[in-house]
Design a protein around this motif. Structure first.
Motif, PDB file in Angstrom:
ATOM      1  N   ASP A  59       0.811  -1.217   0.000  1.00 45.80           N
ATOM      2  CA  ASP A  59       0.000   0.000   0.000  1.00 45.80           C
ATOM      3  C   ASP A  59       0.836   1.255   0.000  1.00 45.80           C
ATOM      4  O   ASP A  59       0.447   2.282  -0.552  1.00 45.80           O
ATOM      5  N   ASP A  60       1.991   1.209   0.638  1.00 48.28           N
ATOM      6  CA  ASP A  60       2.810   2.421   0.711  1.00 48.28           C
ATOM      7  C   ASP A  60       3.719   2.572  -0.508  1.00 48.28           C
ATOM      8  O   ASP A  60       4.592   3.424  -0.531  1.00 48.28           O
ATOM      9  N   GLY A  61       3.550   1.690  -1.513  1.00 49.53           N
ATOM     10  CA  GLY A  61       4.316   1.825  -2.746  1.00 49.53           C
ATOM     11  C   GLY A  61       5.672   1.173  -2.694  1.00 49.53           C
ATOM     12  O   GLY A  61       6.458   1.319  -3.613  1.00 49.53           O
ATOM     13  N   SER A  62       5.990   0.457  -1.634  1.00 48.30           N
ATOM     14  CA  SER A  62       7.282  -0.205  -1.544  1.00 48.30           C
ATOM     15  C   SER A  62       7.109  -1.543  -0.848  1.00 48.30           C
ATOM     16  O   SER A  62       6.051  -1.888  -0.359  1.00 48.30           O
ATOM     17  N   TYR A  63       8.226  -2.278  -0.811  1.00 47.47           N
ATOM     18  CA  TYR A  63       8.224  -3.546  -0.089  1.00 47.47           C
ATOM     19  C   TYR A  63       8.868  -3.384   1.289  1.00 47.47           C
ATOM     20  O   TYR A  63       9.176  -4.349   1.948  1.00 47.47           O
ATOM     21  N   GLY A 123       7.788  -7.433   5.217  1.00 45.28           N
ATOM     22  CA  GLY A 123       8.353  -8.581   5.902  1.00 45.28           C
ATOM     23  C   GLY A 123       7.880  -8.766   7.318  1.00 45.28           C
ATOM     24  O   GLY A 123       8.063  -9.836   7.886  1.00 45.28           O
ATOM     25  N   HIS A 124       7.276  -7.758   7.939  1.00 39.17           N
ATOM     26  CA  HIS A 124       6.972  -7.920   9.361  1.00 39.17           C
ATOM     27  C   HIS A 124       5.574  -7.478   9.760  1.00 39.17           C
ATOM     28  O   HIS A 124       5.170  -7.658  10.899  1.00 39.17           O
ATOM     29  N   SER A 125       4.795  -6.876   8.861  1.00 35.46           N
ATOM     30  CA  SER A 125       3.428  -6.495   9.200  1.00 35.46           C
ATOM     31  C   SER A 125       2.471  -7.576   8.729  1.00 35.46           C
ATOM     32  O   SER A 125       2.750  -8.323   7.791  1.00 35.46           O
ATOM     33  N   ARG A 126       1.295  -7.636   9.364  1.00 31.82           N
ATOM     34  CA  ARG A 126       0.309  -8.646   8.980  1.00 31.82           C
ATOM     35  C   ARG A 126      -0.147  -8.417   7.535  1.00 31.82           C
ATOM     36  O   ARG A 126      -0.248  -9.363   6.745  1.00 31.82           O
ATOM     37  N   ASP A 127      -0.400  -7.158   7.172  1.00 28.74           N
ATOM     38  CA  ASP A 127      -0.813  -6.868   5.803  1.00 28.74           C
ATOM     39  C   ASP A 127       0.289  -7.232   4.809  1.00 28.74           C
ATOM     40  O   ASP A 127       0.019  -7.732   3.715  1.00 28.74           O
ATOM     41  N   GLY A 128       1.517  -6.947   5.228  1.00 29.05           N
ATOM     42  CA  GLY A 128       2.642  -7.283   4.351  1.00 29.05           C
ATOM     43  C   GLY A 128       2.768  -8.784   4.143  1.00 29.05           C
ATOM     44  O   GLY A 128       3.025  -9.261   3.035  1.00 29.05           O
ATOM     45  N   LEU A 129       2.559  -9.556   5.202  1.00 33.69           N
ATOM     46  CA  LEU A 129       2.623 -11.012   5.088  1.00 33.69           C
ATOM     47  C   LEU A 129       1.513 -11.532   4.181  1.00 33.69           C
ATOM     48  O   LEU A 129       1.723 -12.443   3.369  1.00 33.69           O
ATOM     49  N   LEU A 158       8.324 -12.840  -9.348  1.00 39.74           N
ATOM     50  CA  LEU A 158       7.827 -13.591  -8.198  1.00 39.74           C
ATOM     51  C   LEU A 158       8.807 -13.512  -7.030  1.00 39.74           C
ATOM     52  O   LEU A 158       8.410 -13.434  -5.865  1.00 39.74           O
ATOM     53  N   LEU A 159      10.105 -13.490  -7.339  1.00 45.64           N
ATOM     54  CA  LEU A 159      11.140 -13.607  -6.312  1.00 45.64           C
ATOM     55  C   LEU A 159      11.606 -12.266  -5.749  1.00 45.64           C
ATOM     56  O   LEU A 159      11.959 -12.170  -4.568  1.00 45.64           O
ATOM     57  N   GLN A 160      11.651 -11.235  -6.581  1.00 45.39           N
ATOM     58  CA  GLN A 160      12.216  -9.961  -6.137  1.00 45.39           C
ATOM     59  C   GLN A 160      11.513  -9.353  -4.927  1.00 45.39           C
ATOM     60  O   GLN A 160      12.187  -8.809  -4.031  1.00 45.39           O
ATOM     61  N   PRO A 161      10.174  -9.406  -4.817  1.00 44.89           N
ATOM     62  CA  PRO A 161       9.543  -8.852  -3.608  1.00 44.89           C
ATOM     63  C   PRO A 161       9.995  -9.548  -2.331  1.00 44.89           C
ATOM     64  O   PRO A 161      10.137  -8.904  -1.285  1.00 44.89           O
ATOM     65  N   PHE A 162      10.237 -10.847  -2.397  1.00 47.37           N
ATOM     66  CA  PHE A 162      10.706 -11.580  -1.216  1.00 47.37           C
ATOM     67  C   PHE A 162      12.135 -11.179  -0.861  1.00 47.37           C
ATOM     68  O   PHE A 162      12.467 -11.004   0.308  1.00 47.37           O
ATOM     69  N   ALA A 163      12.990 -11.037  -1.877  1.00 49.45           N
ATOM     70  CA  ALA A 163      14.361 -10.604  -1.616  1.00 49.45           C
ATOM     71  C   ALA A 163      14.374  -9.220  -0.975  1.00 49.45           C
ATOM     72  O   ALA A 163      15.109  -8.975  -0.003  1.00 49.45           O
ATOM     73  N   ALA A 164      13.537  -8.307  -1.485  1.00 47.81           N
ATOM     74  CA  ALA A 164      13.482  -6.952  -0.929  1.00 47.81           C
ATOM     75  C   ALA A 164      12.972  -6.965   0.506  1.00 47.81           C
ATOM     76  O   ALA A 164      13.471  -6.226   1.371  1.00 47.81           O
ATOM     77  N   ALA A 165      11.984  -7.809   0.792  1.00 48.75           N
ATOM     78  CA  ALA A 165      11.443  -7.880   2.153  1.00 48.75           C
ATOM     79  C   ALA A 165      12.471  -8.410   3.127  1.00 48.75           C
ATOM     80  O   ALA A 165      12.611  -7.913   4.256  1.00 48.75           O
ATOM     81  N   ILE A 166      13.229  -9.425   2.717  1.00 44.75           N
ATOM     82  CA  ILE A 166      14.261  -9.981   3.605  1.00 44.75           C
ATOM     83  C   ILE A 166      15.362  -8.958   3.848  1.00 44.75           C
ATOM     84  O   ILE A 166      15.856  -8.804   4.974  1.00 44.75           O
ATOM     85  N   GLU A 167      15.741  -8.233   2.817  1.00 36.30           N
ATOM     86  CA  GLU A 167      16.778  -7.211   2.997  1.00 36.30           C
ATOM     87  C   GLU A 167      16.313  -6.133   3.960  1.00 36.30           C
ATOM     88  O   GLU A 167      17.105  -5.612   4.765  1.00 36.30           O
TER      89      GLU A 167
END
Length: 509
Positions: free
Chosen positions: A7-11, A15-21, A168-177
């Motif tokens: 929602d905020d335009g980024s990833y 990684g840690h909010s319920r909406d983000g999950l 598919l993979l890049q959002p997960f990599a960004a969230a982990i970083e």
């Protein structure tokens, strides 16, 4: 993937909010991707051999429980009183799916793409479940998350290595970083240049370990046994920034190799990528596929390694040898490592801003851009590719020898299938190839190609074994330095040797 953005335009918060999950899980649950898995599964079933029938049953056993959980009400899962137990069950099923997929890959069923899709989906669900656990743990207080985050990042990078879609993979990599940044007061992946491995190398004025920029005298590092014919090898022609019409008419249409100069003058990569300290600080926490040693040696194998370890244990010592001008013959196989023919920019899209595809690709259609990063002494055996290729040197020096298609009868073309020897799907066509296995996979072995590699070691030709090789008369050679771009026509044989620590790109079109 703008339509899937948080929602905020980024990833940054996913990684840690319920909406983000929930958002990340929605990416996994994409109907198109799961349908692709099922379509591949049907292809497997149609093969009909006993081996494929067995694989089909094993796939269903691993995939169906996982799919059921993916399609279930994940919103309920996050608030369930038995959330911990269900998340643990989910991770266990992911581990089973990953190992089953890898088992059938080793048995030579990797030509069925369903296994690759299952592998990638299982890795991402594993990562998602780990994020849920991390979220719960943070609610209860701080803890050391380095090991968990590193394992999650490796799982995502394994998805890249196995050919999973970048979107598919890049959002997960960004969230982990982002989780790494929040969980540490230092930059992710940073290895300070005052560390032990950096102190033994000569830094620049800013303390960075940097590859040499000055021209390396041709021949200083050559360690191959010279044959009588070496003195007769012609040099590939060189041309400064020809226009597109001339390139097409005189080289592309005629299948004629040429070295193009002046095309990379505006590339930031020419200076930026020489800085190995930057490479380690920026990407040290990521994992990449490597070829270890030389193809001609029995110890050659493939491995997955963190960029931090690759730079610190292999590239930096290689730079040290470059500075001392040690002969290549003294740089033994256990010191050689090569990130070869890898679509690195799917993993590290920030690097795309440092170069641009050359205009000469416009005579066809750019299909793929691969990265080649390695120590001095790497060898790509004599082979040909089915795409036209612009092999572009960014850092360091390489020697390339080429043979025209007319010499094919004399080059002892191997017929051994590539897929019977490699432990993962080939990344495409180019100089060579690599990739690797599961969440905790370390290394595998393999060698060879399907009909496009020569059995002849052109640096040490055994004429008793390969007598017809003396009839190969079209050999040309060139030394590529930073900014040089070699056009290699499709199906043109070429052999590539690194004369120094090296970074190259190749544009396939």
């Amino acid at each position: 993937m703008a339509e899937n953005a948080a929602d905020d335009g980024s990833y940054g918060q996913v990684g840690h909010s319920r909406d983000g999950l929930l958002h990340l899980f929605g990416i996994i649950r994409d109907d198109m991707y799961l349908s692709f898995v099922k379509d591949s599964l049907e292809d497997m079933h149609r093969h009909g051999t006993p081996k494929h029938v067995e694989a089909h049953s094993a796939f269903l056993e691993a995939f169906q429980p996982l799919e059921s959980l993916i399609r279930s009400g994940v919103e309920t899962l996050l608030t369930d009183t038995e959330c911990d137990a269900r998340i643990a069950e989910l991770k266990n099923r992911c581990s089973v799916a990953v190992h089953v997929a890898w088992k059938y890959n080793v048995q030579g069923i990797w030509d069925i793409s369903a296994w690759r899709e299952l592998y990638v989906v299982a890795q991402l669900v594993f990562v998602w479940a780990s994020m849920v656990q991390l979220h719960s743990a943070r609610v209860n207080g701080p803890k050391d998350e380095h090991e968990d985050l590193s394992r999650m990042m490796k799982a995502v990078d394994m998805g890249f290595i196995m050919g999973g879609p970048a979107e598919l993979l890049q959002p997960f990599a960004a969230a982990i970083e982002q989780l790494m940044r929040e969980g540490s007061d230092r930059r992710i992946g940073t290895v300070m240049c005052g560390s032990a491995e950096s102190k033994r190398l000569k830094p620049d004025n800013a303390g960075n370990v940097v590859c040499a920029a000055e021209e390396i005298p041709h021949g200083v590092y050559m360690s191959a046994k010279a044959s009588e014919s070496d003195t007769k090898v012609k040099q590939v022609g060189r041309l400064h920034l020809p226009d597109l019409r001339r390139f097409k008419a005189e080289y592309f249409d005629c299948d004629r190799p040429v070295v193009i100069t002046g095309c990379c003058g505006g590339w930031a990569a020419l200076s930026k990528w020489r800085n190995l300290t930057w490479l380690k600080e920026k990407f040290g926490h990521r994992y990449v596929p490597l070829e270890m040693g030389l193809h001609a040696e029995s110890t050659w194998h493939e491995a997955v390694m963190s960029m931090e370890k690759f730079v610190g244990d292999f590239l930096e010592p290689s730079v040290h040898s470059d500075e001392r001008k040690e002969p290549l013959r003294s740089f033994t196989g256990d010191r050689i490592a090569y990130l070869a023919q890898h679509p690195l920019f799917d993993q590290f899209p920030d690097m795309l801003q440092d170069f641009s595809p050359p205009m000469y690709c416009d005579v066809g259609e750019l299909w793929r851009t691969n990265a080649w990063i390695g120590t001095r002494g790497t060898i790509t055996p004599l082979h040909f590719d089915s795409y036209d290729n612009l092999l572009t040197q960014v850092v360091g020096y390489k020697r390339v020898r080429l043979y025209a298609q007319a010499d094919t009868p004399f080059l002892y073309r191997s017929t051994r299938p590539w897929t019977s020897q490699t432990k993962w799907p080939t990344a495409g066509h180019g100089e060579d190839s690599t990739s690797v296995p599961s969440v905790d996979a370390g290394s595998t072995t393999g060698s060879g190609r399907k009909g496009n590699v020569s059995l002849v070691d052109i640096d040490n030709v055994d004429l008793a074994r390969f007598p017809l090789f003396r009839n190969a008369v079209t050999c040309t050679e060139t030394i590529l330095g930073p900014g040089d771009m070699l056009y290699i026509p499709a199906r043109y044989w070429h052999h590539v040797a690194s004369l120094s620590t090296s970074i190259s790109l190749n544009f396939l079109f």
